[in-house]
Motif scaffolding. Sequence first.
Motif, mmCIF file in Angstrom:
data_model
loop_
_atom_site.group_PDB
_atom_site.id
_atom_site.type_symbol
_atom_site.label_atom_id
_atom_site.label_comp_id
_atom_site.label_asym_id
_atom_site.label_seq_id
_atom_site.Cartn_x
_atom_site.Cartn_y
_atom_site.Cartn_z
ATOM 1 N N GLY A 1 0.854 -1.206 -0.018
ATOM 2 C CA GLY A 1 -0.008 -0.136 0.041
ATOM 3 C C GLY A 1 0.954 1.300 -0.001
ATOM 4 O O GLY A 1 2.029 1.348 0.629
ATOM 5 N N LEU A 2 0.569 2.453 -0.703
ATOM 6 C CA LEU A 2 0.926 3.434 -0.707
ATOM 7 C C LEU A 2 0.185 4.712 -1.033
ATOM 8 O O LEU A 2 -0.880 4.422 -1.665
ATOM 9 C CB LEU A 2 2.400 3.441 -1.623
ATOM 10 N N PRO B 1 5.207 5.098 1.175
ATOM 11 C CA PRO B 1 4.587 3.720 1.589
ATOM 12 C C PRO B 1 4.071 3.560 2.811
ATOM 13 O O PRO B 1 4.412 4.348 3.862
ATOM 14 C CB PRO B 1 5.836 2.853 1.594
ATOM 15 N N VAL B 2 2.962 3.000 3.249
ATOM 16 C CA VAL B 2 2.285 2.852 4.433
ATOM 17 C C VAL B 2 3.174 2.261 5.255
ATOM 18 O O VAL B 2 2.993 2.699 6.585
ATOM 19 C CB VAL B 2 1.100 1.871 4.158
ATOM 20 N N ARG B 3 4.329 1.666 5.072
ATOM 21 C CA ARG B 3 5.265 1.347 5.826
ATOM 22 C C ARG B 3 5.935 2.278 6.719
ATOM 23 O O ARG B 3 6.343 1.790 7.832
ATOM 24 C CB ARG B 3 6.174 0.176 5.329
ATOM 25 N N ARG C 1 -3.268 9.682 -4.554
ATOM 26 C CA ARG C 1 -3.797 8.568 -4.905
ATOM 27 C C ARG C 1 -3.282 7.340 -4.016
ATOM 28 O O ARG C 1 -2.307 7.342 -3.679
ATOM 29 C CB ARG C 1 -3.271 8.129 -6.322
ATOM 30 N N ALA C 2 -4.373 6.608 -3.368
ATOM 31 C CA ALA C 2 -4.092 5.539 -2.511
ATOM 32 C C ALA C 2 -4.075 4.485 -3.237
ATOM 33 O O ALA C 2 -5.238 4.412 -4.125
ATOM 34 C CB ALA C 2 -5.045 5.518 -1.610
ATOM 35 N N ILE C 3 -3.090 3.575 -3.477
ATOM 36 C CA ILE C 3 -2.912 2.516 -4.146
ATOM 37 C C ILE C 3 -2.755 1.045 -3.442
ATOM 38 O O ILE C 3 -1.695 1.378 -2.359
ATOM 39 C CB ILE C 3 -1.501 2.623 -5.105
ATOM 40 N N PRO D 1 -6.018 -4.492 -8.388
ATOM 41 C CA PRO D 1 -5.501 -3.698 -7.510
ATOM 42 C C PRO D 1 -6.385 -2.285 -7.235
ATOM 43 O O PRO D 1 -7.180 -2.144 -8.454
ATOM 44 C CB PRO D 1 -4.077 -2.886 -7.864
ATOM 45 N N VAL D 2 -6.486 -1.860 -6.137
ATOM 46 C CA VAL D 2 -7.431 -0.732 -5.925
ATOM 47 C C VAL D 2 -6.704 0.759 -6.078
ATOM 48 O O VAL D 2 -5.456 0.749 -5.489
ATOM 49 C CB VAL D 2 -8.001 -0.804 -4.428
ATOM 50 N N LEU D 3 -7.413 1.578 -6.836
ATOM 51 C CA LEU D 3 -6.826 2.820 -6.954
ATOM 52 C C LEU D 3 -7.806 3.815 -6.698
ATOM 53 O O LEU D 3 -8.845 3.757 -7.440
ATOM 54 C CB LEU D 3 -5.973 3.239 -8.185
ATOM 55 N N ALA D 4 -7.689 4.924 -5.575
ATOM 56 C CA ALA D 4 -8.510 5.803 -5.257
ATOM 57 C C ALA D 4 -7.960 7.035 -5.240
ATOM 58 O O ALA D 4 -6.988 7.291 -4.606
ATOM 59 C CB ALA D 4 -9.338 5.447 -4.036
#
Length: 146
Positions: free
Chosen positions: A52-53, A72-74, A96-98, A105-108
Amino acid sequence: MTNPPPAPAQQFKSAASNRFVMPGWMNLLPGTPDSIEVQFDLAPEDHGRAQGLLLLDYWETPEKLTLQGILPVRAFTANPDGWCVMLPARGDLIIRAIDPQPNPPVLAPHWIHLNPETKPGTTVHVAVKFPGGEGAPPAVQNLLRS
């Protein structure tokens, strides 16, 4: 709006929120002060995600992409207070949250228009919550909120 790092190996932090400032996301336009702090609030259940990023694009004008960045969410495990960017009160920011974990994959995407009339010191919160685990339907409409 920011405090310089005490040592070269550390990140800048916002004086107002104690959040890390994404590297390169301050003083984007020479001669134009940073007026807006955009804070990214990752849902607590997503702090342990391996994937996730957030992909960020700052457009000074509709014709000029000024800066892009990846968070990155990390990175949220490194600072429990979170992350932010400092922006001038003009232009546009697209976030953009990926989430590459589901298939597909989800892209918002989420746009923030930066109004030149914005008062210095304004804070904007962007809540990020990735869809549930295995087998959960992708809730793309819940991925980004501000």
